[in-house]
Enzyme design. Structure first.
Site, PDB file in Angstrom:
ATOM      1  N   HIS B 121       0.881  -1.171   0.000  1.00 28.39           N
ATOM      2  CA  HIS B 121       0.000   0.000   0.000  1.00 28.39           C
ATOM      3  C   HIS B 121       0.919   1.222   0.000  1.00 28.39           C
ATOM      4  CE1 HIS B 121      -2.782   2.965   1.766  1.00 28.39           C
ATOM      5  NE2 HIS B 121      -3.774   2.137   1.478  1.00 28.39           N
ATOM      6  N   ASP B 198       3.584  -4.187   7.888  1.00 26.60           N
ATOM      7  CA  ASP B 198       2.304  -3.488   7.757  1.00 26.60           C
ATOM      8  C   ASP B 198       1.204  -4.540   7.908  1.00 26.60           C
ATOM      9  OD1 ASP B 198      -0.061  -2.387   6.917  1.00 26.60           O
ATOM     10  OD2 ASP B 198       0.674  -1.713   4.962  1.00 26.60           O
ATOM     11  N   GLN B 201      -4.016  -5.239   6.998  1.00 27.45           N
ATOM     12  CA  GLN B 201      -4.979  -6.169   6.404  1.00 27.45           C
ATOM     13  C   GLN B 201      -4.866  -7.577   6.984  1.00 27.45           C
ATOM     14  OE1 GLN B 201      -7.365  -5.229   4.497  1.00 27.45           O
ATOM     15  NE2 GLN B 201      -6.700  -3.291   3.584  1.00 27.45           N
ATOM     16  N   LYS B 224     -10.436  -1.054  10.547  1.00 31.64           N
ATOM     17  CA  LYS B 224     -10.671  -2.188   9.657  1.00 31.64           C
ATOM     18  C   LYS B 224     -11.041  -3.444  10.452  1.00 31.64           C
ATOM     19  CE  LYS B 224      -7.245  -0.628   6.235  1.00 31.64           C
ATOM     20  NZ  LYS B 224      -8.016   0.172   5.309  1.00 31.64           N
ATOM     21  N   CYS B 373      -4.792   2.436  -3.664  1.00 38.18           N
ATOM     22  CA  CYS B 373      -3.576   2.996  -3.038  1.00 38.18           C
ATOM     23  C   CYS B 373      -2.403   2.035  -3.169  1.00 38.18           C
ATOM     24  CB  CYS B 373      -3.796   3.353  -1.578  1.00 38.18           C
ATOM     25  SG  CYS B 373      -5.131   4.516  -1.340  1.00 38.18           S
TER      26      CYS B 373
END
Lengths: 137, 415
Positions: B121, B198, B201, B224, B373
């Site tokens: 991302h 990261d 997700q 999220k 993104c």
């Protein structure tokens, strides 16, 4: 089907059968522009009569969404045979009128890309000609 | 395992009508919806417990402080960290920017190599572009292998060249593919490099254990994973927490500030920071956010993260079976067991924005379209935009059936 959206018959007609679609051999100028963030690309080929300041012929190709393609198609019909002062007089409102006067904010930049692209050149031509006229005096 | 129909009533927004149709929300990779339990936890904080934390000594302040610390403990337990290793932030983006800046300041020198991947991302790419430019370092973007996870051989080649930092997404926000972080961390550490992950997700969709993964820094957001917007987490391994200087300065993060001279005009200040994680949280923290995240973790923990992942994969499996026709181009692996609840595709010959727009207008279906993104990745997929359907705990097979029908309608309109 709900009709509360911009994919009205006029748009779908221009999307499925875009007018003036294709390339012009030996154009006087080619204009390319893109909305990189959404992946719309449009390219105009223009035959331009310098003496009359008129767009003699115009064609376009695009790799874009339906809104952008239809907008370009409608625009070519509108400006063909017209002086560039007419092209430069077109506004966001005129483009939105292509789509029944309203468009979702998220799709505005799709609709406006063709006009922005075309005017980036026609406005420059008009400014140049004003400058040249001033230089004459 | 759980039945999504048993929990849908917890999500008031799922009763909303969009363009005359019941909302079908398949944009969970952008943000999830919030259950009543989370909304009520935030409401209760403001109705009954609101005070600034870590400062005043009155009862309400003590209670608010206690709530804030309990929330931190909850987050730490959820990812198997210790509370000292959990710093609250405004979200994944702020966490990743802070990490890039402090890692660069402390550990990078001119000509050093920083490694990231094509799967990132922009939030895990742009901060590194910035700090590498500032520090005259080289940023290397490693390509994916054919399964759309990081190419380990190429990563190792860069580590052999002396790469100092590797920053990698756990799960691709476009394809749902899962990077083998445990394997990567062993490799990265065998070359004495630093691993940043990261996890925006991954943490919402699968069990994540920072000790097991052995990453050095990790970032994720609350919104999220059923929690509120504007709240995130920066995990930093204890040994790094002690080495790093605070990146924000202000109230609530010091042990003492003393003038070095009795005459203020002539004086400098001597500052002693609080211990981690307080030293990294200058200013009044987002207590409602932490409280909301804590309630979200309670909700997810009750379902179990393995069940959450299993449920999403059932939905993905069903969708992939229905996208097999010639009309569709599906990107990434077609095997639900190698991804989380994300499917990116296009209706051939039709722009993703047209599909997304009409799904919404005709059928009240919310999906994302565009480059998500992650422009470099989407370009490598050979397109400029995809339609992304992303699932969560409340999504059902019936919704996917409606989705398939709506896609047929869109195709009929635009072909």
């Amino acid at each position: 089907m709900s009709s509360d959206h911009i994919y009205l018959d006029n748009l779908l007609d221009h999307y499925r059968n875009p007018r003036n679609y294709g390339e012009i051999k030996n154009p006087d100028f080619v204009i390319e522009d893109a909305n990189l963030s959404c992946g719309d690309e449009v390219k105009f080929f223009v035959k331009f009569d310098k003496n009359k300041n008129v767009i003699e012929d115009i064609k376009f190709v695009s790799r874009s969404c339906a809104v952008c393609k239809a907008s370009a198609s409608i625009l070519t019909e509108l400006v063909k045979g017209k002086p560039i002062s007419f092209v430069n007089s077109l506004t966001k409102k005129d483009v939105l009128n292509f789509f029944g006067g309203r468009i979702d904010p998220s799709r505005e930049k799709c609709a406006l890309l063709p006009l922005r692209a075309l005017q980036s050149k026609t406005k420059a031509i008009e400014e140049d000609s004003h400058k040249n006229q001033k230089d004459l005096f | 395992m759980f039945d999504p129909n048993d929990i849908r009533h917890d999500f008031p927004i799922l009763n909303v009508k969009v363009n005359g149709k019941p909302l079908i929300y398949f944009d969970n990779a952008a943000t999830s919806q919030k259950p009543k339990q989370v909304i009520e936890a935030i409401e209760n904080f403001y109705f009954l417990k609101n005070a600034n934390v870590g400062r005043s000594i009155h009862t309400l302040a003590e209670e608010a402080t206690e709530l804030y610390f309990q929330s931190r403990k909850k987050v730490a337990d959820f990812i198997n960290a210790t509370p000292e290793e959990v710093v609250f932030s405004s979200g994944t983006t702020e966490s990743l920017n802070a990490i890039a800046n402090v890692v660069a300041e402390k550990f990078l020198n001119p000509k050093d190599i920083v490694v990231t991947s094509i799967l990132e991302h922009h939030s895990n790419l742009l901060p590194w572009v910035k700090v590498c430019k500032e520090k005259s370092c080289a940023l290397k973007v490693v390509n994916a292998n054919k399964n759309w996870t990081i190419n380990i051989e190429k990563l190792e080649a860069l580590l052999k060249e002396g790469a100092k930092v590797v920053s990698l997404t756990h799960v691709s926000n476009v394809l749902g593919t899962i990077n083998p972080i445990k394997e990567v961390s062993k490799l990265v550490h065998s070359y004495d490099a630093i691993l940043v992950v990261d996890a925006a997700q991954s943490v919402p969709h699968m069990p994540v254990d920072v000790k097991d993964l052995d990453c050095d820094f990790m970032a994720f957001g609350a919104h999220k994973m059923l929690g509120p917007m504007g709240t995130g987490v920066l995990y930093l391994k204890k040994r790094y927490a002690d080495l790093i200087e605070p990146w924000n300065l202000g109230g609530g993060m010091i042990k003492s500030v003393k003038l070095l001279n009795e005459v203020p005009e002539l004086s400098c200040c001597k500052v002693t920071y609080e211990d981690t994680p307080i030293r990294f949280e200058a200013g009044t923290p987002n207590v409602e956010g932490a409280v909301g995240l804590s309630a979200a973790i309670d909700y997810l923990s009750k379902l179990g993260m393995n069940s959450v992942l299993f449920h999403e994969r059932q939905l993905v499996k069903y969708l992939l079976e229905n996208l097999k026709g010639n009309s569709f181009e599906v990107y990434g692996p077609k095997d639900e067991n190698s991804i989380t609840g994300i499917v990116s595709f296009n209706l051939k010959g039709i722009h993703a924005h047209d599909v997304a727009y009409l799904l919404d207008k005709l059928a009240g279906i919310a999906v994302r379209s565009g480059h998500h993104c992650a422009q470099p990745l989407v370009n490598i997929l050979g397109t400029v935009a995809t339609v992304r359907a992303s699932f969560y705990i409340y999504n059902t097979i019936e919704e996917i059936n409606a989705f398939i029908e709506a896609l047929k309608e869109v195709e009929k309109m635009l072909k």
